[in-house]
Design a protein around this motif. Structure first.
Motif, PDB file in Angstrom:
ATOM      1  N   ASP A 116       8.467  -3.623  -1.355  1.00  0.00           N
ATOM      2  CA  ASP A 116       9.475  -3.012  -1.596  1.00  0.00           C
ATOM      3  C   ASP A 116       9.330  -1.584  -0.404  1.00  0.00           C
ATOM      4  O   ASP A 116       8.338  -0.958  -0.520  1.00  0.00           O
ATOM      5  CB  ASP A 116      10.280  -2.458  -2.815  1.00  0.00           C
ATOM      6  N   TRP A 117      10.289  -1.177   0.539  1.00  0.00           N
ATOM      7  CA  TRP A 117      10.113  -0.518   1.309  1.00  0.00           C
ATOM      8  C   TRP A 117      11.551   0.528   1.388  1.00  0.00           C
ATOM      9  O   TRP A 117      12.824  -0.045   1.215  1.00  0.00           O
ATOM     10  CB  TRP A 117       9.813  -0.832   2.684  1.00  0.00           C
ATOM     11  N   THR A 118      11.165   2.002   1.881  1.00  0.00           N
ATOM     12  CA  THR A 118      12.397   2.543   1.648  1.00  0.00           C
ATOM     13  C   THR A 118      12.018   3.662   2.924  1.00  0.00           C
ATOM     14  O   THR A 118      10.955   4.396   2.712  1.00  0.00           O
ATOM     15  CB  THR A 118      12.683   3.382   0.360  1.00  0.00           C
ATOM     16  N   GLU A 119      12.731   4.003   3.870  1.00  0.00           N
ATOM     17  CA  GLU A 119      12.591   4.944   4.758  1.00  0.00           C
ATOM     18  C   GLU A 119      13.220   6.283   4.389  1.00  0.00           C
ATOM     19  O   GLU A 119      14.283   6.420   3.967  1.00  0.00           O
ATOM     20  CB  GLU A 119      13.241   4.517   6.286  1.00  0.00           C
ATOM     21  N   ASP A 120      12.121   7.218   4.413  1.00  0.00           N
ATOM     22  CA  ASP A 120      12.586   8.588   3.722  1.00  0.00           C
ATOM     23  C   ASP A 120      13.312   9.421   4.815  1.00  0.00           C
ATOM     24  O   ASP A 120      12.674   9.847   5.911  1.00  0.00           O
ATOM     25  CB  ASP A 120      11.267   9.267   3.545  1.00  0.00           C
ATOM     26  N   VAL A 131      17.855   0.851   5.706  1.00  0.00           N
ATOM     27  CA  VAL A 131      16.814   1.654   5.603  1.00  0.00           C
ATOM     28  C   VAL A 131      16.119   1.433   4.167  1.00  0.00           C
ATOM     29  O   VAL A 131      15.206   2.346   3.795  1.00  0.00           O
ATOM     30  CB  VAL A 131      17.160   3.247   5.701  1.00  0.00           C
ATOM     31  N   ALA A 132      16.070   0.204   3.685  1.00  0.00           N
ATOM     32  CA  ALA A 132      15.434  -0.070   2.543  1.00  0.00           C
ATOM     33  C   ALA A 132      15.519  -1.603   2.520  1.00  0.00           C
ATOM     34  O   ALA A 132      16.575  -2.217   2.953  1.00  0.00           O
ATOM     35  CB  ALA A 132      16.183   0.816   1.301  1.00  0.00           C
ATOM     36  N   GLY A 162      10.990   9.668   8.254  1.00  0.00           N
ATOM     37  CA  GLY A 162       9.826   9.402   7.464  1.00  0.00           C
ATOM     38  C   GLY A 162       9.339   9.986   6.583  1.00  0.00           C
ATOM     39  O   GLY A 162       9.954  11.290   6.113  1.00  0.00           O
ATOM     40  N   PRO A 163       8.243   9.743   5.776  1.00  0.00           N
ATOM     41  CA  PRO A 163       7.298   8.537   5.889  1.00  0.00           C
ATOM     42  C   PRO A 163       7.986   7.443   5.437  1.00  0.00           C
ATOM     43  O   PRO A 163       8.970   7.361   4.752  1.00  0.00           O
ATOM     44  CB  PRO A 163       6.077   8.894   5.144  1.00  0.00           C
ATOM     45  N   LEU A 164       7.468   6.400   5.748  1.00  0.00           N
ATOM     46  CA  LEU A 164       7.981   4.872   4.914  1.00  0.00           C
ATOM     47  C   LEU A 164       7.267   4.916   3.426  1.00  0.00           C
ATOM     48  O   LEU A 164       5.929   5.080   3.387  1.00  0.00           O
ATOM     49  CB  LEU A 164       7.322   3.892   5.958  1.00  0.00           C
ATOM     50  N   ARG A 165       8.116   4.647   2.591  1.00  0.00           N
ATOM     51  CA  ARG A 165       7.517   4.549   1.190  1.00  0.00           C
ATOM     52  C   ARG A 165       7.669   3.115   0.937  1.00  0.00           C
ATOM     53  O   ARG A 165       8.906   2.308   1.111  1.00  0.00           O
ATOM     54  CB  ARG A 165       8.665   5.122   0.223  1.00  0.00           C
ATOM     55  N   VAL A 166       6.398   2.515   0.458  1.00  0.00           N
ATOM     56  CA  VAL A 166       6.414   1.205   0.195  1.00  0.00           C
ATOM     57  C   VAL A 166       6.057   1.175  -1.268  1.00  0.00           C
ATOM     58  O   VAL A 166       5.424   2.049  -1.791  1.00  0.00           O
ATOM     59  CB  VAL A 166       5.176   0.312   1.087  1.00  0.00           C
ATOM     60  N   ALA A 167       6.298   0.130  -2.155  1.00  0.00           N
ATOM     61  CA  ALA A 167       5.896  -0.150  -3.349  1.00  0.00           C
ATOM     62  C   ALA A 167       5.645  -1.608  -3.786  1.00  0.00           C
ATOM     63  O   ALA A 167       6.403  -2.642  -3.105  1.00  0.00           O
ATOM     64  CB  ALA A 167       7.007   0.408  -4.332  1.00  0.00           C
ATOM     65  N   ARG A 168       4.664  -1.813  -4.718  1.00  0.00           N
ATOM     66  CA  ARG A 168       4.396  -3.149  -4.942  1.00  0.00           C
ATOM     67  C   ARG A 168       4.592  -3.341  -6.569  1.00  0.00           C
ATOM     68  O   ARG A 168       4.256  -2.618  -7.321  1.00  0.00           O
ATOM     69  CB  ARG A 168       2.981  -3.634  -4.791  1.00  0.00           C
TER      70      ARG A 168
END
Length: 388
Positions: free
Chosen positions: A99-103, A114-115, A145-151
Motif C-alpha cells: 500500500d502506498w500514499t504520497e505525503d 496519490v494512494a 513526499g516522502p512516499l509512504r509504503v506499507a505491507r
C-alpha cells in the motif's frame, strides 16, 4: 524540473492492526477461559488465534524489501493555481503487494491518484509509475513526499510502514499582475530648490513568448505571459538593456499593520520584478537578505519572505543596495515604516528615489530630500497601482 532518488533498505517495526489486536486479545481471554473451564475446543480456537497473529507478524517481518524511489517535478517553480506534474518511479524488490500514499499538504489541490497498491516488485520487472498533478492557492514552498509504503498480511492482522524517498519542494511564486513601472520619477534637488522629472525605464519592447518545454532554463520564463495564458511561457527574443533598479521590500514586522498589506506588497514587488525583467532591465532585490541581482532568484526569495521582528530598516539596507550602478531605487514599506522615512540616506548622484507606502488608508508625509513618496491602497487590485 527537479529530480531526486532515494533507496530504502527495508521496513520499520511491525505493528498489529485493530483486527490483529482483537485476535490477540480474544486468544488470550480464550486461553484463560479454556484452562479454567477445561474446554479443549476453546483451547484449540485460542491457539489458532495466537498462531494467526504470529504468522501474520512473521509474514510481514521476514520478507525484506529494497525500494528505490525517484520523483520528477515539472516545473519546480510555478505560479499560483497552475498545475505541477509529479511523476514517482518505484523500482527494486518487494515480494508482496504494498500500500502506498504520497505525503502531501492538505492545502494543495490534487488531480490524480496519490494512494493505491503497488504490485510485487522484482528487478527484472518494469518500474511502477505514479503520476499526478498538484496546484497551490498561496505562495510559498510546497513539500512533496516522502512516499509512504506499507505491507499488510493477507488477513490484515499486522502491518509495517516506512517512508521512502526525500521530501522535494515546489516553489509557488507570489501573484504576478500587470503593473505600471515608474517610467519617470520626480527627484527633488535641494540645492536648486526645484523638482526635476527624470526618465527611469526605457520604452517597452515586444517580446515573443512560446510554451514551456522540458529543459528550458527557468530564467527564460515569461511570468506575465504565464499568468495571462495560464500555462508556463518562455521568452524567445531579447530586449534592450535599460536602467538598473534597486527594489527594497521592508520586512520589519513593525512596519506592517496587517498581513493583507504585506501580501499586497509582496505581490506588487514580484510584479515589478517581472515587468522590469521583461524589458531586460537589471534588477536588485533586498528583502531581508543581501541584494539579489537575478530576477528568478528574487522571485523565489519573495515566495517565502515573511515579516521579521527586529529586521534591519531601509536606512540600514540602502547603502548596500543603492550603489553607483543603480539608477532607480524603489522602497516598499507599510504604514508602520513611515516614521523612519525622514532618515532615508541620500542617493548617489543621478539616482532616482521612490517610496511606496502600502496601507488601506491614506497617510500624509513629507518626502525626504531626493525621494518621491506614493500611496498604494492595499484594498485595491495591484494592477490598478499608478504613479502620480
Amino acid at each position: 524540473m527537479a529530480s531526486s532518488t532515494r533507496r530504502s533498505a527495508g521496513f520499520g517495526p511491525v505493528r498489529l492492526t485493530t483486527r490483529g489486536g482483537v485476535f490477540l486479545g480474544a486468544g488470550f481471554v480464550g486461553l484463560i477461559a479454556a484452562y479454567a473451564a477445561g474446554w479443549p475446543a476453546l483451547l484449540a480456537v485460542s491457539l489458532f488465534l495466537f498462531g494467526a497473529v504470529v504468522a501474520a507478524v512473521a509474514s510481514v517481518a521476514v520478507s525484506p524489501a529494497a525500494l528505490t524511489v525517484e520523483r520528477r517535478i515539472e516545473p519546480d517553480i510555478t505560479l499560483q493555481r497552475l498545475p505541477v506534474h509529479v511523476r514517482v518511479t518505484v523500482h527494486g524488490r518487494a515480494p508482496g503487494a504494498l500500500d502506498w500514499t504520497e505525503d502531501l499538504p492538505r492545502s494543495v489541490v490534487v488531480t490524480g491518484r496519490v494512494a493505491g497498491v503497488l504490485p510485487a516488485l522484482r528487478p527484472d520487472r518494469p518500474s511502477q509509475l505514479i503520476d499526478y498533478e498538484v496546484s497551490a492557492r498561496v505562495r510559498g514552498q510546497i513539500p512533496i513526499g516522502p512516499l509512504r509504503v506499507a505491507r499488510t498480511d493477507p488477513l490484515g492482522l499486522a502491518t509495517t510502514r516506512r517512508r521512502v524517498g526525500d521530501v522535494d519542494r515546489v516553489v509557488v511564486l507570489p501573484g504576478i499582475h500587470p503593473v505600471e513601472l515608474p517610467f519617470a520619477v520626480r527627484r527633488n534637488d535641494p540645492d536648486a530648490g526645484a523638482s526635476t522629472v527624470f526618465g527611469a525605464v526605457g520604452d517597452q519592447l515586444d517580446i515573443v513568448a512560446r510554451g514551456y518545454r522540458a529543459g528550458d532554463p527557468m530564467r527564460t520564463v515569461d511570468w506575465r505571459a504565464t499568468a495571462r495564458r495560464g500555462e508556463l511561457m518562455v521568452r524567445t527574443e531579447a530586449a534592450a538593456t535599460t536602467a538598473a533598479t534597486g527594489l527594497l521590500l521592508d520586512v520589519r514586522q513593525e512596519a506592517w499593520a496587517d498581513s493583507v498589506a504585506f501580501e499586497w506588497a509582496v505581490d506588487y514587488a514580484a510584479s515589478l520584478i517581472v515587468a522590469l525583467d521583461e524589458r531586460h532591465a537589471p534588477i536588485r532585490l533586498a528583502a531581508g537578505g543581501p541584494p539579489n541581482g537575478d530576477a528568478t532568484a528574487a522571485l523565489v526569495e519573495l515566495a517565502t519572505v515573511q515579516p521579521i521582528s527586529g529586521a534591519a530598516g531601509p536606512h540600514t539596507v540602502l547603502p548596500a543596495l543603492a550603489t553607483t550602478d543603480v539608477q532607480v531605487v524603489h522602497v516598499i514599506t507599510g504604514l508602520g515604516g513611515t516614521r523612519d522615512l525622514a532618515g532615508l540616506p541620500g542617493l548617489p548622484t543621478g539616482a532616482l528615489g521612490l517610496v511606496s507606502i502600502v496601507a488601506h488608508r491614506p497617510v500624509q508625509i513629507d518626502a525626504p530630500p531626493g525621494w518621491q513618496v506614493l500611496q498604494r491602497d492595499s484594498s485595491a487590485p495591484i494592477g490598478t497601482a499608478r504613479d502620480a
